[in-house]
Design a protein around this motif. Structure first.
Motif, short mmCIF file in Angstrom:
data_model
loop_
_atom_site.label_atom_id
_atom_site.label_comp_id
_atom_site.label_asym_id
_atom_site.label_seq_id
_atom_site.Cartn_x
_atom_site.Cartn_y
_atom_site.Cartn_z
N ILE A 36 -15.47 3.24 15.83
CA ILE A 36 -14.43 2.42 16.49
C ILE A 36 -14.57 2.51 18.00
N LEU A 37 -14.84 3.73 18.48
CA LEU A 37 -15.03 3.92 19.93
C LEU A 37 -16.27 3.19 20.42
N LEU A 54 -4.35 3.79 18.43
CA LEU A 54 -4.02 5.21 18.40
C LEU A 54 -5.26 6.06 18.16
N VAL A 55 -6.19 5.54 17.36
CA VAL A 55 -7.45 6.25 17.13
C VAL A 55 -8.23 6.37 18.43
N ILE A 88 -1.26 11.08 16.62
CA ILE A 88 -2.01 11.44 15.41
C ILE A 88 -2.10 12.96 15.22
N PRO A 89 -2.58 13.73 16.20
CA PRO A 89 -2.61 15.19 15.98
C PRO A 89 -1.23 15.81 15.86
N PHE A 101 -3.15 6.37 11.25
CA PHE A 101 -4.59 6.57 11.16
C PHE A 101 -5.35 5.26 10.99
N GLY A 102 -4.66 4.20 10.61
CA GLY A 102 -5.27 2.90 10.51
C GLY A 102 -5.08 2.04 11.74
N ASN A 103 -4.42 2.59 12.76
CA ASN A 103 -4.18 1.86 14.00
C ASN A 103 -5.32 2.16 14.98
#
Length: 309
Positions: free
Chosen positions: A161-162, A126-127, A61-62, A121-123
């Motif tokens: 999410i976390l 990966l987030v 992502i980054p 970003f919707g996964n």
């Protein structure tokens, strides 16, 4: 200049052969190739990072966001067709990775069907990998100008999410929160009277609440960002006692690779070890040799760097 020197060197080598290359480039051609090289450099750098050994899942992502911005800010004003290539390259990245991309009417149906969508970003996996990397945490989700994210996953949503995944892991691990025992020796009144015994359960519940979901996550988020050259796995190894549940999640989501590059390198090394003259090697022996090689790589490279210095 670097591109021109490299091409001139290759062309000079072919002229000394029986079949020399007769291609020649003008000054404008060299300028175009220089711009193309600059625009593709961020993608090449990202590809090398994602194919490297170690933790790579949190770099997706980054890394994509950084590559897109690097391409966007590259100066192509001195080349006529440079801006067109830049626009199309950014468009391809949005087609592939943006959460809010909608193909326009100018895109033909066959191309629209061939586009491979991967909304990073919707996964949630990966987030979570990005959030659990102490070098990044929720920083990649706080940028409101990110075209690939388009506000799909904000910093608040990433933390949520976390927290949800934290609760699931907490239930699986059996809710093993560490509760500080109350020292009754220091409190003489507790020995003389049981008048305040009813508060013991309340105190225990309060201590559990302070060290529960929001507590552990908030303490992790309040820590300073780690250096980009640091190893996230080493961080979680050292902080395992402070963040017991998060360290378990880190082992899960920082463990999967971003690409198959590292596995393919292992296959190549294994194939080189088991040559025709060494075909009697057992697979267990080859496995031990590969593990030993992986463990010794960092030590060998560190010694080589010290010798160079």
């Amino acid at each position: 200049p670097q591109v021109r020197m490299a091409l001139d060197e290759v062309l000079a080598e072919t002229r000394g052969t029986s079949n020399p290359c007769k291609v020649s480039f003008s000054v404008g051609d060299y300028e175009k190739m220089e711009i193309v090289s600059k625009l593709l450099a961020p993608i090449m750098e990202l590809t090398n990072c994602l194919q490297a050994d170690g933790v790579t899942s949190s770099l997706i992502i980054p890394g994509l966001t950084g590559a897109y911005k690097a391409i966007e800010t590259t100066d192509v004003s001195n080349v006529i067709d440079g801006s067109d290539f830049q626009v199309n390259l950014r468009k391809c990245l949005r087609e592939r990775f943006s959460c809010e991309f909608v193909p326009g009417q100018d895109v033909d149906v066959s191309r629209r069907n061939r586009i491979t969508r991967d909304e990073v970003f919707g996964n949630p996996h990966l987030v979570l990998a990005t959030m659990l990397d102490p070098r990044f945490k929720n920083a990649p989700f706080e940028d409101t100008t990110d075209v690939l994210n388009s506000g799909h996953t904000s910093g608040v949503i990433a933390v949520k999410i976390l927290e949800e995944r934290y609760q699931q892991q907490k239930l699986r691990s059996g809710d093993k929160d560490v509760v500080v025992n109350i020292d009754t020796d220091r409190n003489s009144t507790s020995k003389r009277s049981s008048l305040f015994c009813h508060l013991e359960k309340v105190k225990t519940a309060a201590q559990r609440a302070n060290s529960s979901t929001r507590g552990e996550i908030q303490r992790y988020m309040d820590l300073k960002y780690e250096n980009e050259s640091s190893d996230p796995l080493e961080f979680w190894k050292e902080q395992m006692s402070n963040f017991p549940i998060l360290s378990q999640l880190a082992r899960i989501y920082l463990g999967f690779p971003a690409s198959s590059g590292s596995a393919e390198r292992l296959f190549s090394i294994a194939g080189a070890l088991q040559r025709l003259r060494r075909s009697r090697l057992k697979w267990s022996t080859i496995e031990q040799m590969l593990c030993y090689c992986e463990m010794r790589l960092k030590q060998l490279f560190s010694k080589k760097e010290e010798n160079w210095l």
